[in-house]
Scaffold this active site. Structure first.
Site, short mmCIF file in Angstrom:
data_model
loop_
_atom_site.label_atom_id
_atom_site.label_comp_id
_atom_site.label_asym_id
_atom_site.label_seq_id
_atom_site.Cartn_x
_atom_site.Cartn_y
_atom_site.Cartn_z
N TYR A 1 0.83 -1.21 0.00
CA TYR A 1 0.00 0.00 0.00
C TYR A 1 0.87 1.26 0.00
O TYR A 1 1.51 1.59 0.99
CB TYR A 1 -0.94 0.01 1.20
CG TYR A 1 -1.85 -1.19 1.30
CD1 TYR A 1 -2.14 -1.99 0.20
CD2 TYR A 1 -2.43 -1.53 2.52
CE1 TYR A 1 -2.97 -3.08 0.31
CE2 TYR A 1 -3.27 -2.63 2.64
CZ TYR A 1 -3.53 -3.40 1.53
OH TYR A 1 -4.36 -4.50 1.64
N ARG B 1 -16.08 -1.72 -3.15
CA ARG B 1 -15.24 -0.63 -3.67
C ARG B 1 -16.05 0.64 -3.91
O ARG B 1 -15.83 1.37 -4.88
CB ARG B 1 -14.50 -1.08 -4.93
CG ARG B 1 -13.65 -2.33 -4.69
CD ARG B 1 -12.82 -2.72 -5.89
NE ARG B 1 -12.13 -3.99 -5.69
CZ ARG B 1 -10.95 -4.14 -5.09
NH1 ARG B 1 -10.34 -3.07 -4.62
NH2 ARG B 1 -10.39 -5.33 -4.95
N GLY B 2 -16.97 0.89 -2.99
CA GLY B 2 -17.78 2.10 -3.04
C GLY B 2 -19.14 1.93 -3.67
O GLY B 2 -20.05 2.73 -3.44
N HIS C 1 0.56 -11.99 1.12
CA HIS C 1 -0.40 -11.12 0.41
C HIS C 1 -0.95 -11.79 -0.85
O HIS C 1 -2.13 -11.65 -1.17
CB HIS C 1 0.29 -9.80 0.07
CG HIS C 1 -0.65 -8.68 -0.15
ND1 HIS C 1 -0.28 -7.36 -0.09
CD2 HIS C 1 -1.97 -8.64 -0.44
CE1 HIS C 1 -1.30 -6.57 -0.33
NE2 HIS C 1 -2.35 -7.33 -0.56
N SER D 1 -12.85 -5.03 0.93
CA SER D 1 -13.79 -4.41 -0.01
C SER D 1 -15.23 -4.82 0.30
O SER D 1 -15.99 -5.20 -0.60
CB SER D 1 -13.44 -4.77 -1.46
OG SER D 1 -12.18 -4.24 -1.80
N PRO D 2 -15.65 -4.73 1.57
CA PRO D 2 -16.99 -5.21 1.94
C PRO D 2 -18.12 -4.34 1.42
O PRO D 2 -19.27 -4.78 1.40
CB PRO D 2 -16.94 -5.20 3.48
CG PRO D 2 -15.96 -4.13 3.81
CD PRO D 2 -14.90 -4.22 2.73
#
Length: 338
Positions: free
Chosen positions: A55, A209-210, A126, A205-206
């Site tokens: 990140y 992603r918006g 990862h 990403s629950p």
């Protein structure tokens, strides 16, 4: 906030994914805004912070380490190795998946330094580097546990078969994969594997992603470096079809007495007791909105209608591009395999 078990730790039932503060969705917020979000989460009772070497190519771990070092005893710290940034001959830093034991050792040392801590509570692989047997990569993680640099280990974006192979080498505390109403792949086999092995399932990403926040209506406005531009579901034609799902979804949120984002998170908390959502945000207001989802109760009938409305058959487009799909090991539904 109520807590759930994460291996030997008890953590807040909704915790914080820190990626958004440094990576992925266009220009990140300022360091000052990132600090505000991290400290607000801590004050609100969040006790798991999830970051990774990838990140911001180390920037996120540096931020988390600087801001939260003084509060280290108050939370569980998760990070990830085996995928990060490597500078090419042209000076450009590019993402590289490297699961060799020596790379994982080096990643961990770098993460400990950036995070300003002596030990990482939960350290994930990862991505499984498919050029390296997963047993070798997990063996390297196990040695980090033996050395006291890592307390527990996890895996990200892997199949049930890979989880079992890894668990035979060293107990897997957590498996992290994208999971939301519109990405249901973990339901194929991974959730059952986690339940069988006693691993916590960490859902990234629950809120899709918006999408499930009802926050993005025009994908042409996305920043040029926003990773959603490379995701099929956010291509204009697919996204137009997906937007048609939102009015019915918002009506269900209104019926449940919550916001759209809270409905997405509450659904996950109702699915199985070992599921831990880690939404990310750059806004303190949105942070508090997300955390309040822990108090939302959904009736069985509403849950059924919600799942019938948004699922793998009603959503248009794959979650990842063809190239990105080669980098993960998760199961696909038959019609998504191509």
């Amino acid at each position: 906030m109520r807590s759930i078990n994460l291996g030997p730790f008890k953590v807040s039932a909704i915790s914080l994914g820190c990626m958004n503060l440094s990576h992925a969705y266009g220009k990140p917020p300022s360091a000052q805004q990132g600090e505000r979000v991290l400290l607000a989460a801590l004050d609100a009772g969040v006790t798991l912070f999830d970051t990774a070497a990838l990140y911001g190519f180390g920037a996120n771990e540096t931020l988390v380490g600087r801001v939260l070092k003084a509060h280290r005893s108050r939370f569980t710290l998760a990070s990830k190795g085996g995928m990060g940034g490597v500078a090419g001959d042209d000076g450009v830093v590019r993402r590289v998946i490297d699961g060799r034991p020596e790379a994982i050792r080096r990643n961990c040392e770098d993460s400990l330094r950036r995070l300003q801590t002596d030990v990482i509570d939960l350290y994930y692989l990862h991505r499984w580097d498919k050029k390296v047997p997963v047993e070798e990569s997990v063996g390297a993680l196990a040695r980090l546990v033996e050395q006291g640099k890592v307390r527990t280990i996890g895996l990200s974006e892997v199949s049930a078969a890979t989880i079992r192979k890894a668990h035979a080498v060293h107990p897997v505390t957590a498996v992290q994969t994208e999971y939301s109403l519109w990405t249901r792949n973990p339901e194929i086999a991974v959730l059952d594997a986690c339940e069988e092995l006693g691993a916590t399932f960490v859902a990234f990403s629950p809120v899709a992603r918006g999408f499930l926040c009802d926050a993005l209506h025009d994908v042409t406005t996305l920043d040029a470096k926003d990773i959603r531009r490379a995701m099929p579901r956010f291509e204009p034609a697919h996204y137009a079809r997906n937007l048609a799902l939102l009015p019915g979804y918002k009506a269900l949120a209104q019926e449940a007495g919550c916001t759209p984002a809270q409905l997405a998170l509450a659904w996950l908390l109702h699915k199985r007791p070992f599921i831990l959502p880690i939404p990310g945000t750059t806004s303190v207001d949105h942070l508090h909105e997300d955390l309040a989802a822990a108090d939302v109760r959904l009736a069985p009938d509403l849950l059924q209608r919600l799942e019938a409305h948004i699922n793998q058959d009603t959503v248009s487009g794959h979650r990842y591009s063809a190239q990105a799909r080669t980098e993960v090991d998760t199961e696909d539904y038959p019609d998504q395999a191509g």
